[in-house]
Design an enzyme around this catalytic site. Sequence first.
Site, PDB file in Angstrom:
ATOM      1  N   HIS A  77     -16.052  70.667 -44.597  1.00  0.00           N
ATOM      2  CA  HIS A  77     -16.059  71.898 -43.779  1.00  0.00           C
ATOM      3  C   HIS A  77     -17.337  72.445 -43.893  1.00  0.00           C
ATOM      4  CE1 HIS A  77     -14.807  74.238 -47.163  1.00  0.00           C
ATOM      5  NE2 HIS A  77     -14.217  73.231 -47.577  1.00  0.00           N
ATOM      6  N   ASP A  79     -17.895  75.970 -43.623  1.00  0.00           N
ATOM      7  CA  ASP A  79     -17.930  77.269 -44.134  1.00  0.00           C
ATOM      8  C   ASP A  79     -17.869  77.350 -45.482  1.00  0.00           C
ATOM      9  OD1 ASP A  79     -15.209  76.132 -43.743  1.00  0.00           O
ATOM     10  OD2 ASP A  79     -14.173  78.140 -44.015  1.00  0.00           O
ATOM     11  N   ASP A 116     -18.759  73.819 -52.477  1.00  0.00           N
ATOM     12  CA  ASP A 116     -17.684  73.688 -51.914  1.00  0.00           C
ATOM     13  C   ASP A 116     -17.491  74.131 -50.453  1.00  0.00           C
ATOM     14  OD1 ASP A 116     -14.914  73.862 -50.941  1.00  0.00           O
ATOM     15  OD2 ASP A 116     -14.112  75.302 -52.010  1.00  0.00           O
ATOM     16  N   GLU A 146     -12.145  76.260 -42.705  1.00  0.00           N
ATOM     17  CA  GLU A 146     -11.482  75.937 -43.602  1.00  0.00           C
ATOM     18  C   GLU A 146     -10.944  76.719 -44.701  1.00  0.00           C
ATOM     19  OE1 GLU A 146      -9.972  73.719 -47.225  1.00  0.00           O
ATOM     20  OE2 GLU A 146     -11.450  75.392 -46.841  1.00  0.00           O
ATOM     21  N   GLU A 147     -11.897  77.676 -45.147  1.00  0.00           N
ATOM     22  CA  GLU A 147     -11.477  78.489 -45.996  1.00  0.00           C
ATOM     23  C   GLU A 147     -10.491  79.691 -45.815  1.00  0.00           C
ATOM     24  OE1 GLU A 147     -11.897  77.644 -49.019  1.00  0.00           O
ATOM     25  OE2 GLU A 147     -13.925  76.701 -49.154  1.00  0.00           O
ATOM     26  N   ASP A 170     -14.100  66.411 -50.402  1.00  0.00           N
ATOM     27  CA  ASP A 170     -13.805  67.902 -50.586  1.00  0.00           C
ATOM     28  C   ASP A 170     -13.023  67.862 -51.706  1.00  0.00           C
ATOM     29  OD1 ASP A 170     -13.957  70.520 -50.427  1.00  0.00           O
ATOM     30  OD2 ASP A 170     -12.227  70.628 -48.932  1.00  0.00           O
ATOM     31  N   HIS A 458     -15.039  79.337 -55.184  1.00  0.00           N
ATOM     32  CA  HIS A 458     -14.530  80.517 -54.864  1.00  0.00           C
ATOM     33  C   HIS A 458     -14.716  81.712 -55.624  1.00  0.00           C
ATOM     34  CE1 HIS A 458     -11.364  78.377 -52.175  1.00  0.00           C
ATOM     35  NE2 HIS A 458     -12.407  77.915 -52.013  1.00  0.00           N
TER      36      HIS A 458
END
Length: 486
Positions: A77, A79, A116, A146-147, A170, A458
Site C-alpha cells: 500500500h 499510504d 510501513d 490501507e491505514e 507488508d 505508526h
Amino acid sequence: MNEEIRNLEPKLLWNKFADLNAVPRPSKKEERVTEFIKKFGKDLGLEVLQDKKGNVVIKKPATAKHTDKKKIVLQAHVDMVHQKNNATDFDFETQGIDMYVDGDWVRAKGTTLGADNGLGVAAMMAVLESNDIEHPAIEALFTVDEEAGMTGAKDLDESILEGEILLNLDTEEDDEIGIGCAGGVDLSAKRSYKEKEVDSDATAYKVSVTGLNGGHSGMDIIKGLGNANKLMNRVLFHLSRESGMQIAKLNGGGLRNAIPRESVAEIVVNNYKTEALKTEFNYIKEAILSEYKSLEKNLEISLEKIEKPEKVMQTEDQTAVLKAIYAAHNGVYRMSPDIEGLVETSNNIARVEIENGKVEVACLTRSSVESNKWDLTNSLSAGFEMGGFDVELSGEYPGWTPNPDSEILKVLDKLYEKQTNEKANIAACHAGLECGIIGSHYPKMDMISFGPTIRGAHSPDERASISSSQKFWDFFMEVLKNIPKK
C-alpha cells in the site's frame, strides 16, 4: 533528504524508497503518490492501469527463463501513517520525509518513517525498473488508503488482476512468513453534554500526558504499553472524585491504528480545593509512573496553571463520560488458544475529544475470529450506550484465514531454511493486512506475506533495519526465481 540513504545496500531498494519518501502520501489523499507511481510505470514503457478507487496496477512480462511460471501479484500500500512529536515542525501535506542512518537503522527526524509499507512499494518499483532480475509475469498492485480503512482493497476492481499468486510485502519481522491476519471494525461513540459557566472563584489547569511510546495498535498491543487516553481518563476520574474538578476540554490521541501517545486536558477547580487537587494529582501521577516505569521510560504527567475557560462540562454528564471511558476495554481482550503468542482479539481507544458540548471516542477493534470481534464490539457498545453515547460501527473488514496447505507457503518455507539455515516463523499476525480483503475479490488466489524488520510502526520511533532489508531483498530475489510453474 540525507544522501547516505541512497548509498545503502541494496541500492536498488533504498533509492526507490528515497524517491517514494520525497512524495507526500497521507491516507485518503494519495493523488500525488498514485500519479508518481503511474508516471514511473509509463516511463518504463509498461502497461499501467488504475481502478475507480485509485489503486494502481503495473504489468511487466516474465523474463526469458520464467515464461512457464504462474503469474504473480506483488502488493503493497502506498499510504503511510502520519505521526510526529509535538516539538517537531513538519507538514506531512507538503514535505518529504527527512531520513537519517542510526547504526543499523534508518529513521526519520521526529516523524513516522513510512517504511510501513514504503519498503514494500520500493521493492516492487525496483523489480519493475530492473533489467536483470529474474521473475515470472508480474502484476504490481499499489493499493490506497490501507491505514485509514483499507478501502483501496475493499473497493478493488474485481477484473483488474489475473495473477494466481499474491506476494504481500507488508510483514514487519524478517523471519516471519505471514499466512493470516486479524479483521477489524471501527467503533465511534458520540454524545453531547450540557455546559455551565465557570465560577468566579475558580482556577484552571492544563493536565498533560506525554512521552509514551505509542506504536501499531495491532502488532504492539501485546506489549502492554501505556494508552494516553486511558491514562488521562484515570487521572481525571481520580481528580473529579477527590477534588470536584470539572473538564473544559480534552484532546487525546489521533489515528485509530496508532496507540495514542499524548493527551491534553483543560480543567477547572474551586479555589478552596486547589491544594487538594495538587495533592491528589501527585498521588495518581506517582502511582502511574511507578506502574509504567519499565515500559514507558519517557512518560510525563504534568499539571500547569492556565487562564480560565468560559465553560465546563456539567457534573452529571462528566461523571457518565468518565465512567464510560474507564469501563471501556483497551488492550488485549483474548489470546489465541490455538496459536501460541498470538493476540486473538483487542481494542485500541485511539481518540478522545471533548469540546463545545460534544464528546467523541474512536476505537479500533481487531480479531482473527469474527465471533469474538463482535463479542468485544458488543461489550464496548453496551458500555458506551449506558453512558449516554450513540455508537456507530464502520470500516469493517474480514481477517485472512490461514491456509497451511498453500503451495506458495511450501516454496517460501523451503527457501527461507535454505537461505538462513533456520526455520521460518510461519504465523498469523494481529494486524490488518489487505490479503483477506483482496481474497474476498479473488477467492482462488494463493497468498503469502513477508517483509523486512520494522520497529515502532505508526509512531515517530518507526525505524527500518538496514541489515534486515538486505536479507529481505535476497530472499525476495530467490522467491521470484522459484515461483511454481503453471
